[in-house]
Design an enzyme around this catalytic site. Structure first.
Site, PDB file in Angstrom:
ATOM      1  N   GLY A   1       0.835  -1.201   0.000  1.00 40.18           N
ATOM      2  CA  GLY A   1       0.000   0.000   0.000  1.00 40.18           C
ATOM      3  C   GLY A   1       0.865   1.245   0.000  1.00 40.18           C
TER       4      GLY A   1
ATOM      5  N   ARG B   1       1.149  -4.877  -5.522  1.00 39.92           N
ATOM      6  CA  ARG B   1       1.182  -6.126  -4.746  1.00 39.92           C
ATOM      7  C   ARG B   1       1.422  -7.205  -5.799  1.00 39.92           C
ATOM      8  NH1 ARG B   1      -0.782  -4.178   0.223  1.00 39.92           N
ATOM      9  NH2 ARG B   1      -2.534  -2.742   0.060  1.00 39.92           N
TER      10      ARG B   1
ATOM     11  N   ASP C   1       4.905  -4.692   6.127  1.00 40.04           N
ATOM     12  CA  ASP C   1       5.315  -6.017   6.594  1.00 40.04           C
ATOM     13  C   ASP C   1       5.456  -7.021   5.450  1.00 40.04           C
ATOM     14  OD1 ASP C   1       2.568  -5.850   6.249  1.00 40.04           O
ATOM     15  OD2 ASP C   1       2.085  -7.194   7.904  1.00 40.04           O
TER      16      ASP C   1
ATOM     17  N   THR D   1       4.158   2.626   5.489  1.00 37.62           N
ATOM     18  CA  THR D   1       2.774   2.138   5.499  1.00 37.62           C
ATOM     19  C   THR D   1       1.992   3.034   6.449  1.00 37.62           C
ATOM     20  OG1 THR D   1       1.300   0.365   6.261  1.00 37.62           O
ATOM     21  CG2 THR D   1       3.497   0.359   7.201  1.00 37.62           C
TER      22      THR D   1
ATOM     23  N   ASP E   1      -0.295   2.021   8.244  1.00 40.78           N
ATOM     24  CA  ASP E   1      -0.819   1.206   9.346  1.00 40.78           C
ATOM     25  C   ASP E   1       0.008   1.264  10.637  1.00 40.78           C
ATOM     26  OD1 ASP E   1      -2.745   0.461   7.606  1.00 40.78           O
ATOM     27  OD2 ASP E   1      -2.247  -1.672   7.540  1.00 40.78           O
TER      28      ASP E   1
ATOM     29  N   ASP F   1       2.209  -0.770  11.552  1.00 38.45           N
ATOM     30  CA  ASP F   1       2.164  -2.126  12.129  1.00 38.45           C
ATOM     31  C   ASP F   1       3.492  -2.868  12.037  1.00 38.45           C
ATOM     32  OD1 ASP F   1       2.103  -2.345   9.390  1.00 38.45           O
ATOM     33  OD2 ASP F   1       0.532  -3.857   9.316  1.00 38.45           O
TER      34      ASP F   1
ATOM     35  N   ARG G   1      -5.227  -2.691   8.555  1.00 31.63           N
ATOM     36  CA  ARG G   1      -5.644  -4.063   8.233  1.00 31.63           C
ATOM     37  C   ARG G   1      -5.769  -4.928   9.484  1.00 31.63           C
ATOM     38  NH1 ARG G   1      -4.217  -6.410   2.980  1.00 31.63           N
ATOM     39  NH2 ARG G   1      -2.593  -4.861   2.836  1.00 31.63           N
TER      40      ARG G   1
HETATM   41  N1  LIG Z   1       6.093 -14.506   1.850  1.00 35.13           N
HETATM   42  C1  LIG Z   1       6.394 -13.714   0.802  1.00 35.13           C
HETATM   43  N2  LIG Z   1       7.254 -14.141  -0.137  1.00 35.13           N
HETATM   44  C2  LIG Z   1       7.572 -13.361  -1.196  1.00 35.13           C
HETATM   45  N3  LIG Z   1       7.051 -12.140  -1.403  1.00 35.13           N
HETATM   46  C3  LIG Z   1       6.175 -11.663  -0.509  1.00 35.13           C
HETATM   47  C4  LIG Z   1       5.804 -12.410   0.657  1.00 35.13           C
HETATM   48  N4  LIG Z   1       4.910 -11.672   1.366  1.00 35.13           N
HETATM   49  C5  LIG Z   1       4.741 -10.524   0.676  1.00 35.13           C
HETATM   50  N5  LIG Z   1       5.492 -10.516  -0.443  1.00 35.13           N
HETATM   51  C6  LIG Z   1       5.547  -9.464  -1.477  1.00 35.13           C
HETATM   52  O1  LIG Z   1       5.422  -8.180  -0.892  1.00 35.13           O
HETATM   53  C7  LIG Z   1       4.363  -7.468  -1.549  1.00 35.13           C
HETATM   54  C8  LIG Z   1       3.807  -6.412  -0.654  1.00 35.13           C
HETATM   55  O2  LIG Z   1       3.188  -6.981   0.492  1.00 35.13           O
HETATM   56  P1  LIG Z   1       1.789  -6.431   1.058  1.00 35.13           P
HETATM   57  O3  LIG Z   1       1.433  -7.266   2.232  1.00 35.13           O
HETATM   58  O4  LIG Z   1       0.823  -6.382  -0.070  1.00 35.13           O
HETATM   59  O5  LIG Z   1       2.072  -4.926   1.428  1.00 35.13           O
HETATM   60  P2  LIG Z   1       2.874  -4.225   2.617  1.00 35.13           P
HETATM   61  O6  LIG Z   1       4.321  -4.350   2.318  1.00 35.13           O
HETATM   62  O7  LIG Z   1       2.441  -2.800   2.549  1.00 35.13           O
HETATM   63  O8  LIG Z   1       2.476  -4.905   3.886  1.00 35.13           O
HETATM   64  C9  LIG Z   1       3.400  -8.579  -1.968  1.00 35.13           C
HETATM   65  O9  LIG Z   1       2.531  -8.190  -2.987  1.00 35.13           O
HETATM   66  C10 LIG Z   1       4.371  -9.646  -2.448  1.00 35.13           C
HETATM   67  O10 LIG Z   1       4.816  -9.391  -3.746  1.00 35.13           O
HETATM   68  O1  LIG Z   2      -5.640  -0.622  -1.287  1.00 33.08           O
HETATM   69  P1  LIG Z   2      -5.838  -2.051  -0.971  1.00 33.08           P
HETATM   70  O2  LIG Z   2      -4.958  -2.929  -1.777  1.00 33.08           O
HETATM   71  O3  LIG Z   2      -7.266  -2.431  -0.981  1.00 33.08           O
HETATM   72  O4  LIG Z   2      -5.348  -2.301   0.527  1.00 33.08           O
HETATM   73  C1  LIG Z   2      -5.997  -1.802   1.661  1.00 33.08           C
HETATM   74  C2  LIG Z   2      -5.075  -1.970   2.836  1.00 33.08           C
HETATM   75  O5  LIG Z   2      -3.901  -1.213   2.630  1.00 33.08           O
HETATM   76  C3  LIG Z   2      -3.623  -0.434   3.784  1.00 33.08           C
HETATM   77  O6  LIG Z   2      -4.043   0.876   3.531  1.00 33.08           O
HETATM   78  C4  LIG Z   2      -2.139  -0.396   4.046  1.00 33.08           C
HETATM   79  O7  LIG Z   2      -1.681  -1.695   4.304  1.00 33.08           O
HETATM   80  P2  LIG Z   2      -0.251  -2.160   3.836  1.00 33.08           P
HETATM   81  O8  LIG Z   2       0.687  -1.077   4.211  1.00 33.08           O
HETATM   82  O9  LIG Z   2       0.004  -3.430   4.568  1.00 33.08           O
HETATM   83  O10 LIG Z   2      -0.285  -2.338   2.370  1.00 33.08           O
HETATM   84  C5  LIG Z   2      -4.450  -1.075   4.900  1.00 33.08           C
HETATM   85  O11 LIG Z   2      -4.748  -0.198   5.937  1.00 33.08           O
HETATM   86  C6  LIG Z   2      -5.659  -1.516   4.124  1.00 33.08           C
HETATM   87  O12 LIG Z   2      -6.311  -2.590   4.743  1.00 33.08           O
HETATM   88 MG   LIG Z   3       1.050  -4.634   5.502  1.00 30.20          MG
END
Ligand SMILES: Nc1ncnc2c1ncn2[C@@H]1O[C@H](COP(=O)(O)OP(=O)(O)O)[C@@H](O)[C@H]1O
Ligand SMILES: O=P(O)(O)OC[C@H]1O[C@](O)(COP(=O)(O)O)[C@@H](O)[C@@H]1O
Ligand SMILES: [Mg+2]
Length: 328
Positions: free
Chosen positions: A15, A76, A107, A130, A132, A134, A176
């Site tokens: 995000g 993502r 994360d 982020t 969040d 978190d 989230r």
């Molecule tokens: N276990 C994993 N192994 C490989 N890539 C991962 C894994 N978990 C997350 N990723 C990569 O990191 C990207 C971002 O993670 P996401 O949870 O969508 O957002 P954020 O980093 O904001 O928490 C995912 O779309 C994916 O490509």
């Molecule tokens: O825009 P999307 O893909 O629907 O994701 C929504 C999620 O992204 C966030 O804004 C940020 O979360 P991440 O930083 O983990 O991507 C959350 O608060 C929310 O649940």
């Molecule tokens: Mg996240």
């Protein structure tokens, strides 16, 4: 020094959050300062897999400090979750003689970095971006402060109309699995109740509390609900439940949604992003890998990914007390 870093790539992933541009800018300019080549990767890990790269000089990142979103775009990437996708990503890094990577994200982004770094013994440093908040090991993540201000501004507006009509508003905010936005913005906006995933209040207790505050003379109410909260998960069902069991208020729902992720970053987020971006390049120069650069007690810290990913920060019980007392 052996293993001197000569070429760093930077990407934003997951995000988007306000201040990511300021972080890219800081990485690019720190590279220029240390005479390291800098490459921007478009669309996070997906762009890494596709080799969607652009060289970043100190002037490429002009007029960005004040802009929300991320000019490198974010994604993502499902393909990065596969070994095949990650192999392709590694080939592009190798073919472009890139020695190290800075990933700006949350994360999930750090999890991906940890997996990739282990598989290919590739140096990666993370920057927490982020809304969040978190991530463990850093007091704040980039974008969180701006999101809080956006939420408070929105709830202030809702308060005006709630008060004029004797209404109860349920306001859903992002986060989230984390209640940081809900709890802090809830206190800042003077919410009567704050529902967060870390603490299950239960519908009945919520109702009792609303009845008490009605009796005490409140004529309108604002309840801030984190999207991941147990009883608030379906906010419209919760609104129906309150409407059915509490006849003193008309109940309305506002879902703030993605406006929380946009907008010009606050000064706090700009400074944080600038410090962490520079910290990431410093960490790579000092041969760190698999760490997140964070801020703790005003100082830059390097936190191993494993620790940063050990669940979200515990909720501050002192803040829960503040919320309870100020909403009496
Ligand atoms: N276990 C994993 N192994 C490989 N890539 C991962 C894994 N978990 C997350 N990723 C990569 O990191 C990207 C971002 O993670 P996401 O949870 O969508 O957002 P954020 O980093 O904001 O928490 C995912 O779309 C994916 O490509
Ligand atoms: O825009 P999307 O893909 O629907 O994701 C929504 C999620 O992204 C966030 O804004 C940020 O979360 P991440 O930083 O983990 O991507 C959350 O608060 C929310 O649940
Ligand atoms: Mg996240």
């Amino acid at each position: 020094m052996t293993n001197k870093i000569k070429h760093i790539a930077v990407l934003t992933s997951g995000g988007d959050s306000p201040g990511m541009n300021a972080a890219i800018r800081a990485v690019s300019r720190a590279c220029a300062f240390h005479e390291i080549k800098c490459t921007g990767v478009y669309r996070g890990y997906q762009g890494l897999i596709e080799g969607d790269f652009k060289e970043l000089g100190p002037r490429t990142v002009k007029n960005l400090i004040n802009r929300g979103g991320t000019f490198l775009k974010s994604a993502r990437s499902k393909a990065f979750m596969t070994r095949e996708g990650r192999n392709q990503a590694f080939e592009h890094l190798k073919n472009n003689s890139i020695d190290a990577l800075v990933v700006i994200g949350g994360d999930g982004t750090f999890k991906g970095a940890e997996v990739f770094g282990n598989e290919f013994q590739f140096p990666i440093v993370g920057v927490p971006g982020t809304i969040d908040n978190d991530i463990r090991g850093t007091d704040h993540t980039i974008g969180y402060d701006t999101a809080l201000n956006t939420v408070v501004e929105a709830i202030d507006k809702i308060r005006d109309t709630a008060n004029s009509h004797n209404r109860l508003f349920l306001v859903e905010v992002m986060g989230r699995n984390a209640g940081d936005i809900a709890l802090n913005a809830g206190i800042g906006a003077g919410a009567e109740e704050i529902l967060i995933p870390e603490e299950n209040l239960g519908k009945e207790r919520l109702l009792e509390s609303l009845k008490r505050s009605r009796k005490s003379g409140k004529t309108s109410s604002i309840i801030v609900v984190a999207e991941g909260d147990q009883i608030g998960k379906n906010i419209f069902e919760l609104a129906d439940y309150i409407d059915t069991n509490l006849d003193s208020y008309e109940v309305k729902v506002t879902v703030l949604g993605h406006i929380q992720r946009g907008g010009s970053p606050s000064c706090y987020d700009r400074v944080l992003a600038s410090r962490l971006g520079i910290g990431a390049v410093d960490a790579l120069i000092n041969q760190h890998k698999a760490v997140m650069v964070g801020i703790a007690h005003k100082k830059i810290v390097n936190v191993p990914f494993e620790q940063a990913l050990a669940g979200s920060n515990d909720i501050d019980t002192d803040l829960l007390r503040v919320a309870d007392i100020t909403s009496i």
